[in-house]
Design a protein around this motif. Structure first.
Motif, short mmCIF file in Angstrom:
data_model
loop_
_atom_site.label_atom_id
_atom_site.label_comp_id
_atom_site.label_asym_id
_atom_site.label_seq_id
_atom_site.Cartn_x
_atom_site.Cartn_y
_atom_site.Cartn_z
N ARG A 164 0.82 -1.21 0.00
CA ARG A 164 0.00 0.00 0.00
C ARG A 164 0.85 1.25 0.00
N TYR A 174 -7.58 5.09 5.49
CA TYR A 174 -7.52 4.53 4.15
C TYR A 174 -6.13 4.76 3.55
N SER A 175 -5.89 4.14 2.41
CA SER A 175 -4.62 4.26 1.72
C SER A 175 -4.80 5.01 0.41
N ARG A 176 -3.75 5.66 -0.05
CA ARG A 176 -3.78 6.31 -1.37
C ARG A 176 -3.97 5.24 -2.44
N SER A 193 -7.25 5.25 -4.59
CA SER A 193 -8.42 5.90 -4.00
C SER A 193 -8.76 7.20 -4.72
N GLY A 194 -10.00 7.63 -4.52
CA GLY A 194 -10.41 8.93 -5.02
C GLY A 194 -9.44 9.99 -4.53
N THR A 195 -8.87 10.76 -5.43
CA THR A 195 -7.80 11.71 -5.14
C THR A 195 -8.25 13.12 -5.51
N LYS A 218 -12.57 14.93 -8.34
CA LYS A 218 -11.93 13.82 -7.62
C LYS A 218 -11.79 12.69 -8.63
N ALA A 266 -10.31 8.57 -9.30
CA ALA A 266 -9.82 7.27 -8.83
C ALA A 266 -9.47 6.43 -10.04
N THR A 326 -7.99 2.34 -11.52
CA THR A 326 -7.63 0.93 -11.33
C THR A 326 -6.58 0.60 -12.39
#
Length: 181
Positions: A58, A71-73, A84-86, A173, A175, A177
């Motif tokens: 992570r 939570y994690s980035r 994650s949503g940034t 925001k 995110a 994958t």
């Protein structure tokens, strides 16, 4: 003893039952159905074992609310990476570039690419992006920034309008994958 052998042994009771002959109407025989069920069960359990034993890594959140929310980035699980949503915020969680959706998107994608790099991936590995906008009229500005970062990868993308974020100055925001497979 291999993992496959262990799984075969674990499934022996599922795959062993009496066969009463073949079907008269030309349909799949009980033996064929049993073999197909046994093969599917073994494949399913092998896949589940692989998923539960895969390595995880992570990237922590550096903003103030990372520990607060827990939570994690980004998380890497096997070949998949979930970012994650940034948002465009500094280390204290304060919004950056208020009112400028283009600069916010550039800042966000730079953070995302940095998180991917920490987990051994890059922009070329992104397979999906999810963009959340407070004003859907900004889709083309964010879309152009997206294209500049992913012109080669061309990931799937979803763009949706949402209500305001925690800070009204935040306009976008994002995110993603990624897959290294």
């Amino acid at each position: 003893m291999s993992a496959f052998h262990d799984i075969n042994s674990a499934n022996a009771h599922i795959c062993s039952f009496d066969v009463f002959g073949t079907s008269r109407d030309g349909h799949t025989s009980p033996r064929q159905r049993r073999d197909e069920t046994c093969e599917w069960t073994i494949r399913f359990r092998t896949q589940m074992k692989r998923l539960t034993t895969m390595s995880r890594a992570r990237v922590p959140v550096t903003a103030a609310w990372g520990d607060l929310v827990g939570y994690s980035r980004a998380i890497r699980a096997g070949d998949l990476i979930f970012v994650s949503g940034t948002t465009a915020a500094d280390r204290d969680g304060n919004p950056l570039h208020p009112g400028d959706v283009t600069k916010q998107a550039e800042d966000i994608f730079q953070k995302i690419i940095a998180a991917l790099a920490e987990l051994g991936a890059g922009a070329q590995h992104v397979v999906e992006t999810r963009v959340f906008l407070t004003d859907s009229r900004n889709w083309d500005q964010v879309g152009r920034v997206h294209a500049s970062f992913f012109k080669e990868a061309r990931p799937a993308i979803t763009i949706v309008q949402v209500g305001p974020f925690l800070f009204p100055e935040m306009l976008v925001k994002i995110a993603v994958t990624a897959s290294t497979a």
